[in-house]
Design an enzyme around this catalytic site. Structure first.
Site, short mmCIF file in Angstrom:
data_model
loop_
_atom_site.label_atom_id
_atom_site.label_comp_id
_atom_site.label_asym_id
_atom_site.label_seq_id
_atom_site.Cartn_x
_atom_site.Cartn_y
_atom_site.Cartn_z
N GLU A 129 7.25 1.13 1.62
CA GLU A 129 6.04 0.75 1.50
C GLU A 129 6.07 -0.66 2.17
OE1 GLU A 129 4.08 0.19 -2.14
OE2 GLU A 129 2.05 -0.45 -1.09
N ALA A 270 9.42 -4.70 -7.20
CA ALA A 270 9.92 -3.32 -7.65
C ALA A 270 8.92 -2.13 -6.85
CB ALA A 270 9.83 -2.90 -9.06
N MET A 271 9.27 -0.96 -6.77
CA MET A 271 8.57 0.01 -6.04
C MET A 271 8.40 1.28 -6.54
SD MET A 271 6.88 0.38 -3.11
CE MET A 271 6.12 2.11 -3.01
N GLU A 306 5.00 -0.43 -12.48
CA GLU A 306 5.53 0.61 -11.74
C GLU A 306 5.43 1.98 -12.35
OE1 GLU A 306 6.09 -0.27 -8.65
OE2 GLU A 306 6.45 -2.36 -9.46
N HIS A 309 1.91 3.07 -11.90
CA HIS A 309 1.55 3.62 -10.49
C HIS A 309 1.77 5.24 -10.35
CE1 HIS A 309 0.61 0.39 -7.81
NE2 HIS A 309 1.71 -0.37 -7.97
N1 TRP Z 1 3.95 -1.24 -4.57
C1 TRP Z 1 4.77 -2.26 -4.90
C2 TRP Z 1 4.35 -2.57 -6.35
O1 TRP Z 1 3.40 -3.52 -6.27
C3 TRP Z 1 5.06 -3.48 -3.88
C4 TRP Z 1 6.26 -3.41 -3.12
C5 TRP Z 1 7.66 -3.34 -3.41
C6 TRP Z 1 6.22 -3.58 -1.68
N2 TRP Z 1 8.36 -3.31 -2.44
C7 TRP Z 1 7.59 -3.71 -1.23
C8 TRP Z 1 5.05 -3.72 -0.84
C9 TRP Z 1 7.80 -3.76 0.26
C10 TRP Z 1 5.59 -4.30 0.47
C11 TRP Z 1 6.70 -3.95 0.78
O2 TRP Z 1 4.53 -2.22 -7.10
ZN ZN Z 2 2.22 -2.29 -7.64
#
Ligand code: TRP
Ligand code: ZN
Length: 884
Positions: A129, A270-271, A306, A309
């Protein structure tokens, strides 16, 4: 359109679907020292109605094409064009499905941007992302392209015994030459930004969870060797999140495994990759020796965020990146509600509102202003902002306030039912609440489109003869940098009419003008309306905007006497905090406008007494009382000063306020310290953390009031957990920079924790924010320290980020040397990791509100940056918008 590789602006109004539909992805990823070979099979078909000669445009970023085949046959050179940034294939079948096989080779070891596939301490990991997948292979790299993925990873068995990807594990086995493989199958359609792999020599904490309907899920938290024992709290938070989402939103987990991996080099927190969340290790690894209560809170929130999500973001994703708040604002709202339920709702709400005011309000009121749903962008990474996340959460909260708890739940149920498996928009989301409640949310949608913080003015008039209290509400939204509209928006105003006995009155209310009253919520739907309350024998205290029910700047014509009275009486504890905090904020802003050196007391005695009265009220939670003691930060006071800000004066005012509260409250603070002292073993629960917070706040005021470092020195030496140790060290380095115990304690801290990168970050950050007169020289020495590196985002944030955001006096040195120092670091960092450089550059955004001397220096620094002709798109975008 929807291409970002040419530096052009991407516009929401130009959205259109892809010409080709993707129905499946199969990948083989072979990892070697120094390279990765990636073979991707894309199952594609031309969309009905698309011209038969339309070419397929795939996104790339820094890629090298090794080979290209169509249904197994090599594609002739005249039928494609490959550059590092794109792959265009022509002469494709008119209507039948086909398989395109794309082979790329990349070098994860050289990937310092930490987007795509990279290596962190030897571990292979990914971050896709928003647009990182295109750094792995050519792809339709946009969130409205959803497909199931099957992924085979091959690697050396010793270097990477653990091989993970999204979905469920289906097969593993050995290969020649000491290599092995694993195959993962993700049956859920997903966009490429949720793709992930991890490979490395990792330890794991493994547990099981049984969902409400009886599905057994294996939970795994993977860490670097020897650190799985520090994942216990994260595991506990994960299980509590899973239970909570079942109970509160009826959402269950949907795969056989849920994995979390902790990584040292990570751009954000985090992702949420499907079934394989990847975390900055800061949000996974802790125990009481290395982590503070704030760190525990952070782990709980981020784990929950997370995990949540999985439904809000993954099962239902975003049609395009303009809809980012659809997943982020909603998921922040969900994690805030989780923390409120798990901890203490008032304290949680106070900390969310503090965060909103400290980060989102300045963004919304400065040059980087943008709507919660932006209409255009040059670089999407720069829109992962407080506005999208935190104001986005406030908008969801307002919907919940307007519809009520049950109405909101019905709308959410409909959203999950209607859009599961889809890539949705804000319009889709709002429609679900309209259909579930029968309400029209057309005007509410303006909140997503209009940037800026509205001002809500409240004025009151009590008529004793008529026993009537009239309250007039007005809202105004000024046009700001984003240039968006200024129409009135629906404002839910939670309120109470408090009697002298401290109880809410339920006098019948009648609205005239565009407003309605429903229970304890007034909904203001136009520019101005009046609400009158009948049958009141005495003038009530109006407690307005309870729980911060709308993200506005409140201007209430309430006398200081009334505010002080209500701060003791209000049954709504949030508003007791808010009243005191506004009294303090107003007083500090007024003092901040006076010249440097002015000796007039910043806080009046009545305000100090009111604060101390609430701190001394043993009936209130310690965590709440600690919040009352937390003064606004320097940037926050500067924002309220408004213009011609002198950061030295702001610093001076805050210090004198601390000293005033400290000396007046000395006896109380000392007795609290005794009361709160505890020999019990450390527990991270909210009540224990609240007691530590209050005790450490008391310590800070004692040292501010007395000017004596000894109690902090004692606490540093006797501390049995990181919360208490770091609190003492922060007091020493901030307030007693010259005291011999300060450098001794800093050295001691370094020696104790030098093997732990996360604790070293605290050591670096404390020194980077110390407001000493030689702070620029001191921070320069920190960057020369052998443990400093520009390659690790946490370390860069600890030193450069902390200095720019947290050392206002030094960053804003009148000679401009603080600005130049940060700009020089940004130029170095930009070559390595543009995303982090752009993020830190936002600290310049308040430059226009400074006094003329600093304003000129800051502008000059920004202009030089802007004209340097070598900036990344990320940094150039922030610098240029800041100058607007
Ligand atoms: N979707 C992630 C969150 O909010 C955000 C995120 C994690 C992100 N790593 C990233 C966005 C790197 C841009 C680039 O939980
Ligand atoms: Zn998020």
């Amino acid at each position: 359109m929807l291409r970002t590789d040419d530096g052009q602006t991407v516009k929401l109004s130009e959205y259109r679907p892809t010409d080709f539909i993707l129905s499946g992805v199969e990948m083989t990823i072979q990892l070697f020292e120094g390279r990765a070979d990636i073979v991707t099979h894309l199952r594609l078909q031309r969309r009905a109605g698309v011209a038969a000669d339309a070419a397929l445009h795939l996104d790339g970023d820094d890629l090298l094409l090794e080979s290209l085949a169509l249904d197994g046959n090599i594609v002739a050179p005249q039928n494609y064009e490959a550059t590092p940034g794109s792959l265009v294939v022509s002469n494709l079948p008119e209507s039948e499905p086909f398989t395109l096989t794309v082979e790329t080779r990349i070098v994860p070891e050289q990937n310092t941007r930490l987007m795509g596939l990279y290596r962190s301490n030897g571990i292979w990991c990914t971050q896709c992302e928003a647009e990182g997948f295109r750094r792995i292979t050519y792809f339709l790299d946009r969130p409205d392209v959803l497909a199931p993925y099957k992924v085979r990873i091959e690697a050396d068995k010793a270097a990477a015994p653990v091989l993970l990807s999204n979905g469920n594990p289906v097969e593993t086995g050995d290969l020649p030459d000491g290599r092995h493989f694993a195959v993962w199958d993700d049956p859920f359609n997903k966009p490429s930004y949720l793709f992930a792999i991890v490979a490395g020599d990792l330890d794991a904490m493994l547990e099981t969870f049984t969902t409400a309907s009886g599905r057994e899920v294996t939970l795994g938290i993977y860490t670097e060797k020897g650190r799985a024992g520090q994942a216990g709290y994260a595991m506990d938070a994960l299980k509590r999140s899973m239970v909570w989402d079942e109970r509160r939103f009826g959402r269950e987990y949907d795969l056989d495994v849920f994995n979390v991996v902790a990584i040292a080099d990570f751009n954000m927190g985090a992702m949420e990759n499907k079934g394989l969340n990847i975390f900055n290790h800061k949000y996974v690894l802790l125990d009481s020796n290395i982590a503070t209560d704030a760190d525990y809170g952070g782990v709980e929130t981020v784990i929950a965020h997370e995990y949540f999500h999985n439904w809000t973001g993954n099962r239902i994703t975003c049609r395009d990146w303009f809809q980012l708040c659809l997943k982020e604002g909603l998921t922040v709202y969900r994690d805030q509600e989780f923390s409120a339920d798990e901890r203490e709702p008032t304290v949680q709400r106070i900390s969310s509102v503090r965060r909103l005011k400290a980060h989102q309000f300045p963004e919304d009121q400065g040059p980087l202003q943008h709507p919660v749903r932006p209409g255009e962008y040059r670089e999407i990474n720069n829109f992962y902002t407080a506005t999208v996340y935190d104001k986005g959460a406030e908008l969801v909260r307002m919907i919940a306030t307007i519809l009520g708890r049950e109405g909101f739940r019905k709308g959410m149920d409909l959203y999950f039912e209607r859009h599961d498996g889809e890539a949705a928009t804000i319009e889709d989301f709002l429609k679900c609440f309209e259909d579930a409640s029968g309400r029209d949310l057309t005007q509410f949608a303006l909140w997503y489109a209009q940037a800026g913080t509205p001002t809500l003015s409240v004025s009151e008039n009590y008529d004793s003869a008529a026993r009537r209290h009239e309250v007039t509400f007005r809202q105004v939204l000024k046009k700001g940098a984003a240039g968006t509209g200024t129409a009135p928006m629906p404002l839910p105003i939670r309120f109470g009419l408090v009697g002298r006995n401290g109880q809410d009155n339920d006098a019948p209310a009648r609205a005239s003008g565009p407003a309605s009253v429903d229970g304890d919520v007034i909904l203001l739907e136009g520019a101005e309306a009046t609400v009158s309350f009948e049958g009141l024998g005495e003038r009530p205290y109006l407690s307005v905007l309870r729980d911060f029910s709308a993200p506005v700047t409140l201007e209430h014509d309430q006398s200081e006497t009334d505010r002080l009275a209500l701060a003791r009486l209000d049954p709504n504890l949030f508003n007791r905090w808010r009243l005191l905090s506004d009294l303090v904020g107003d007083a500090l802003a007024t003092a901040g406008r006076r010249p440097l050196g002015d000796q007039t007391a910043a806080l009046g005695d009545e305000v100090v007494d009111a604060i101390l009265a609430s701190i001394g009220d043993r009936g209130l939670e310690p965590a709440f009382r600690a919040q009352v003691l937390g003064l606004p930060g320097e940037p926050e006071v500067a924002r309220q000063v408004g213009e011609n800000v002198d950061p030295d004066r702001v610093h001076e005012v805050l210090e004198s306020a601390r000293a005033a509260i400290g000396s007046k409250g000395m006896a109380l603070f000392e007795s609290l310290r005794d009361e709160l002292a505890s020999d019990a073993p450390f527990s991270p629960d909210a009540a224990s953390a609240g007691r530590r917070a209050l005790s450490n706040a008391a310590l800070a005021y004692i040292t501010a009031g007395s000017g004596d470092a000894q109690s902090a020195v004692d606490q540093y030496e006797s501390a049995s957990n990181m919360t208490d140790r770091l609190a003492a060290l922060a007091i020493l380095s901030h307030r007693f920079p010259e005291h011999p115990a300060t450098s001794e304690s800093l050295d001691d801290f370094y020696k104790r924790f030098e093997t732990d990168e996360l604790v070293l970050d605290k050591w670096f950050a404390l020194q980077a924010v110390a407001p000493a007169s030689n702070a620029v020289e001191a921070v320069t020495r920190l960057t020369e320290h052998p443990r400093f590196t520009l390659r690790n985002p946490n370390r860069v944030r600890a030193v450069v980020g902390s200095f720019a955001a947290g050392n206002q006096v030094a960053f804003h040195r009148p000679d401009g040397s603080g600005y130049r120092w940060v700009a020089d670091r940004l130029i170095e960092l930009d070559k390595i990791n543009p995303q982090i450089a752009a993020r830190i550059a936002t600290t310049f955004r308040a430059w226009r509100s400074l006094e003329p001397g600093r304003r000129g220096k800051a502008e000059e620094t920004l202009r030089k940056l802007s004209e340097s002709n070598s900036l990344s798109k990320d940094l150039q975008d922030i610098v240029d918008r800041s100058l607007k």
